[in-house]
Motif scaffolding. Sequence first.
Motif, PDB file in Angstrom:
ATOM      1  N   ILE A  27      25.829  36.303  51.051  1.00 34.38           N
ATOM      2  CA  ILE A  27      27.339  35.706  51.186  1.00 34.38           C
ATOM      3  C   ILE A  27      27.070  34.201  50.689  1.00 34.38           C
ATOM      4  CG2 ILE A  27      29.242  35.153  52.302  1.00 34.38           C
ATOM      5  CD1 ILE A  27      28.763  37.868  53.934  1.00 34.38           C
ATOM      6  N   ASP A  28      27.835  33.635  49.668  1.00 30.69           N
ATOM      7  CA  ASP A  28      27.854  32.402  49.414  1.00 30.69           C
ATOM      8  C   ASP A  28      29.176  31.839  49.386  1.00 30.69           C
ATOM      9  OD1 ASP A  28      25.028  32.277  48.453  1.00 30.69           O
ATOM     10  OD2 ASP A  28      25.576  33.725  46.659  1.00 30.69           O
ATOM     11  N   VAL A  29      29.299  30.553  50.114  1.00 30.17           N
ATOM     12  CA  VAL A  29      30.291  30.025  50.437  1.00 30.17           C
ATOM     13  C   VAL A  29      30.633  28.689  49.980  1.00 30.17           C
ATOM     14  CG1 VAL A  29      32.152  29.350  52.314  1.00 30.17           C
ATOM     15  CG2 VAL A  29      30.994  31.476  52.405  1.00 30.17           C
ATOM     16  N   SER A  30      31.504  28.179  49.425  1.00 29.58           N
ATOM     17  CA  SER A  30      31.710  26.892  49.067  1.00 29.58           C
ATOM     18  C   SER A  30      33.152  26.281  49.172  1.00 29.58           C
ATOM     19  CB  SER A  30      31.567  26.633  47.494  1.00 29.58           C
ATOM     20  OG  SER A  30      31.731  25.204  46.977  1.00 29.58           O
ATOM     21  N   ILE A  31      33.182  25.394  50.258  1.00 27.35           N
ATOM     22  CA  ILE A  31      34.520  24.905  50.782  1.00 27.35           C
ATOM     23  C   ILE A  31      34.808  23.466  50.385  1.00 27.35           C
ATOM     24  CG2 ILE A  31      35.893  24.492  52.985  1.00 27.35           C
ATOM     25  CD1 ILE A  31      33.631  26.497  54.300  1.00 27.35           C
ATOM     26  N   SER A  32      36.127  23.448  49.882  1.00 26.61           N
ATOM     27  CA  SER A  32      36.575  22.081  49.566  1.00 26.61           C
ATOM     28  C   SER A  32      37.588  21.428  50.553  1.00 26.61           C
ATOM     29  CB  SER A  32      37.163  21.946  47.973  1.00 26.61           C
ATOM     30  OG  SER A  32      36.191  22.139  46.965  1.00 26.61           O
ATOM     31  N   LEU A  33      37.495  20.148  51.047  1.00 29.50           N
ATOM     32  CA  LEU A  33      38.285  19.528  51.903  1.00 29.50           C
ATOM     33  C   LEU A  33      39.684  18.925  51.021  1.00 29.50           C
ATOM     34  CD1 LEU A  33      35.843  17.545  54.171  1.00 29.50           C
ATOM     35  CD2 LEU A  33      36.676  19.896  54.364  1.00 29.50           C
ATOM     36  N   VAL A  34      40.517  19.820  51.187  1.00 24.13           N
ATOM     37  CA  VAL A  34      41.900  19.276  50.337  1.00 24.13           C
ATOM     38  C   VAL A  34      42.292  18.293  50.716  1.00 24.13           C
ATOM     39  CG1 VAL A  34      44.190  20.139  50.088  1.00 24.13           C
ATOM     40  CG2 VAL A  34      42.472  21.882  50.481  1.00 24.13           C
ATOM     41  N   GLY A  35      42.565  17.063  49.590  1.00 25.30           N
ATOM     42  CA  GLY A  35      43.005  15.980  49.891  1.00 25.30           C
ATOM     43  C   GLY A  35      41.840  14.793  50.238  1.00 25.30           C
ATOM     44  N   ARG A  36      40.575  15.225  49.969  1.00 22.15           N
ATOM     45  CA  ARG A  36      39.275  14.383  50.144  1.00 22.15           C
ATOM     46  C   ARG A  36      38.851  14.223  48.805  1.00 22.15           C
ATOM     47  NH1 ARG A  36      37.589  14.226  55.608  1.00 22.15           N
ATOM     48  NH2 ARG A  36      39.428  14.680  57.100  1.00 22.15           N
ATOM     49  N   TYR A  37      39.207  12.979  48.235  1.00 27.11           N
ATOM     50  CA  TYR A  37      38.603  12.612  47.005  1.00 27.11           C
ATOM     51  C   TYR A  37      37.173  12.373  46.962  1.00 27.11           C
ATOM     52  CZ  TYR A  37      38.020  11.094  42.069  1.00 27.11           C
ATOM     53  OH  TYR A  37      37.622  10.899  40.830  1.00 27.11           O
ATOM     54  N   LEU A  38      36.358  12.861  46.023  1.00 27.34           N
ATOM     55  CA  LEU A  38      34.842  12.654  45.878  1.00 27.34           C
ATOM     56  C   LEU A  38      34.049  12.946  47.133  1.00 27.34           C
ATOM     57  CD1 LEU A  38      34.735   9.534  43.604  1.00 27.34           C
ATOM     58  CD2 LEU A  38      34.490  11.725  42.819  1.00 27.34           C
ATOM     59  N   VAL A  39      34.510  14.009  48.035  1.00 28.67           N
ATOM     60  CA  VAL A  39      33.809  14.427  49.105  1.00 28.67           C
ATOM     61  C   VAL A  39      33.069  15.631  48.694  1.00 28.67           C
ATOM     62  CG1 VAL A  39      33.714  15.376  51.379  1.00 28.67           C
ATOM     63  CG2 VAL A  39      35.213  13.289  50.642  1.00 28.67           C
ATOM     64  N   PRO A  40      31.832  15.730  48.805  1.00 26.41           N
ATOM     65  CA  PRO A  40      31.061  16.913  48.019  1.00 26.41           C
ATOM     66  C   PRO A  40      31.386  18.213  48.931  1.00 26.41           C
ATOM     67  CG  PRO A  40      29.294  15.038  48.443  1.00 26.41           C
ATOM     68  CD  PRO A  40      30.946  15.011  49.256  1.00 26.41           C
ATOM     69  N   ASP A  41      31.614  19.559  48.313  1.00 22.34           N
ATOM     70  CA  ASP A  41      31.978  20.620  48.953  1.00 22.34           C
ATOM     71  C   ASP A  41      30.756  21.097  50.021  1.00 22.34           C
ATOM     72  OD1 ASP A  41      34.119  20.745  47.181  1.00 22.34           O
ATOM     73  OD2 ASP A  41      33.075  22.339  45.790  1.00 22.34           O
ATOM     74  N   ILE A  42      31.554  21.809  50.973  1.00 21.21           N
ATOM     75  CA  ILE A  42      30.377  22.233  52.037  1.00 21.21           C
ATOM     76  C   ILE A  42      29.843  23.563  51.322  1.00 21.21           C
ATOM     77  CG2 ILE A  42      30.507  23.301  54.342  1.00 21.21           C
ATOM     78  CD1 ILE A  42      32.818  21.463  54.864  1.00 21.21           C
ATOM     79  N   GLU A  43      28.429  23.559  51.340  1.00 22.17           N
ATOM     80  CA  GLU A  43      27.865  24.956  50.807  1.00 22.17           C
ATOM     81  C   GLU A  43      27.040  25.343  52.029  1.00 22.17           C
ATOM     82  OE1 GLU A  43      28.247  25.513  47.537  1.00 22.17           O
ATOM     83  OE2 GLU A  43      28.945  23.884  46.713  1.00 22.17           O
TER      84      GLU A  43
END
Length: 713
Positions: A365-381
């Motif tokens: 299971i692969d998960v990639s999470i973005s923080l909405v409203g956080r510019y240029l913050v790498p996704d959580i992998e």
Amino acid sequence: MFTRISLLLVLISSLFLWVPTSQAAPAPLLPPDDTGDLYVLENDCECVLAIDKSGNVSVLVSRDDLITLFGLDPQLASLSSGEHGIATSESGAIYFGAGYEDPVTDDRLDSIVERSSDGTLSILTSSADILALTGGNETELNGLAFGIDGRLYTAESKSDSVLSIDPVTGTCSTLVDEASLKALIPESSIDLEPGIATDENYVYISSDGTPEILYRVSYGGVPEIFTAGPGTDPFNRFPFILALGVSDETTGGDFIFEILDGMGATPVGPIAWNASAAAVKAAFDSAAPGTTTTITGSGSELDPWLVEFIPASLGWNLFDTNLVGVGASTFSENVQESNVVPVQSEIMGIGTDAAPGPPGPDTQIDVSISLVGRYLVPDIEATWFVGDTAATVQSALEADPGVDPGDVGVTGSGSLADPWVLSFQGNLANTSLSFNECCDSTNSLAGSPVFYERLQSAKAFYDLDVFLTRRDDGELMMADDQAQFFYRIDLAGNPTLFKNAWQLLSDTGFPVDLEGGLAYDDAGDLFAAVNSNDLDTGLPTIVRIEPDGTLQNWVSAETIAMATGGQPVDVDFDSGIAFERSPAAGDRIRLAIRTSAIDYALDDVTITGGDLRVDARRRRIKEVSGDADVPSPVMGTANVEIDVRKRRGRRYEGRISVDDPGAGVQTTGYFWGRVTKTDETQARGTGFYLDTTTWPWQFGSVEFEVTDVPAAP
């Protein structure tokens, strides 16, 4: 013995439960006492469906019927789909929004259509009538509901106004306009949606604007903010932040920002490609005098200009940003919308029915999470495997450099019945998340999909572009489309979560999309037209939710497609639903009423043509009503009207009117009590009666018995 003050308190309490007859609307504000077919607006067939209580589907109004009604060329006709809404009346008439796209201008032209009880279609209120009020070139109608005044109410989303329509003449007027709604929060944007419901005092309307709000408007046209979500202050809002810059390979030139505020484009610049933050601020301040902006950064891809608008001083809405490069390659991104401050942390559920096995592609299971409203913050992998424990999943998430210890908590085993529950807290508290990639990037688990849904949203309300309805107790039931939640909202505007996305997924077996209408039947069951989020795992359906939350898939897409001649995947429930008002055809009813207050007995009363309605499923009395000649113990005849309605538990309240000129008796009052026996054919009860036509008011006991008697040959 009751005192006069006690009687006054009793009467006042009864008035909160009953609307005076003089204000009665032609359609109920609460679910009607008897419902027949469910009427559904279905966008793919562009038709109105009728679904009976056994789930049998038929086409009530076809696409061809509407083409003929609007006088369109069948070969060129393009009917307008959308969230039109539908409403029914006691007369058997059906009202719904429908329209078409002008073949020359492509303008959308929606009207209100009436289908009378005999099946005749007519245009009640035309698009021309509506444009005469709203101006512009297009009409787009969202939602439809009757008010206590007997008028129809709909949202016209092109003008963002609420319209009031006479169901007899079709004449329309504006109940409230966009300017009046915006005046409540001057920096807000209004986007009226199909969520409309009414009660004795207000018309309720949802807005998917900024912030997302449920408004209520008095019948006199005065708007108020009803609720912006659990514990949310709509005036406490984030500033709007834009990330602006030029590509790193740019070595010269300048450019212009264009800010679109709904009234046109406001140019900002030209600005040199290597301008300082202070120079960019000066350009914005010059373009929009009086606004407050804070600008940081150097304008590069790694360090963009962050332009922060303070809504309280901005005074106008920023809808979009166009960048017109002059010898430069530019970029922009909305970093943060001007919305209400989040009031709770995000919680997500992830689960699958795939069988655990050795770690490998078949269980990964692969998960990639973005923080909405956080510019240029790498996704959580993060990567883990089917069958992993909650502690293992938490360790996998904490291994990402962007996650500190305490930022995420995990519980559950990862099955559909017991999903991994990810709770984001610490530095990630009150952060809205977007799962960019989840959860099986290799598609090896396609036979047993991994589902993920929000259990709690970082925003109170997330996406109010769906429907409202009223419960039997007067509270609102509202859907939230983005978070896939059902909210109950009490009369004080306090929302509580009724169903979250994972509960809906567990009940239906597939992720749902709460786009369609909502309606209650006479048994208190909520019906919802939902679309699937994933056609590989589920299809649109109409679900039934009982008061205890039990959910069933009631009518499937396949059943709809068989009736319309379409394909199951093409069924589209984005529009409204409404129940037919279907009073049961009663036989003869024997009624015995004794009231000590007026010292007058009516024995073995026969009400011809009246209705006895008893809910056998919940074993409760529903309603008895009718007019009749009643044998009088003195002389002449008496006319009786009795209306008994179940409220909560086995309590009931009602109204009674007795008029016997021969005996000199004329009284109208209220009574309430408890049903002592109820089955499919008989109801008995005892209670209390209040006669309000005399002074002092008279108070006494009531006994009644209702028996369904076969009609005489």
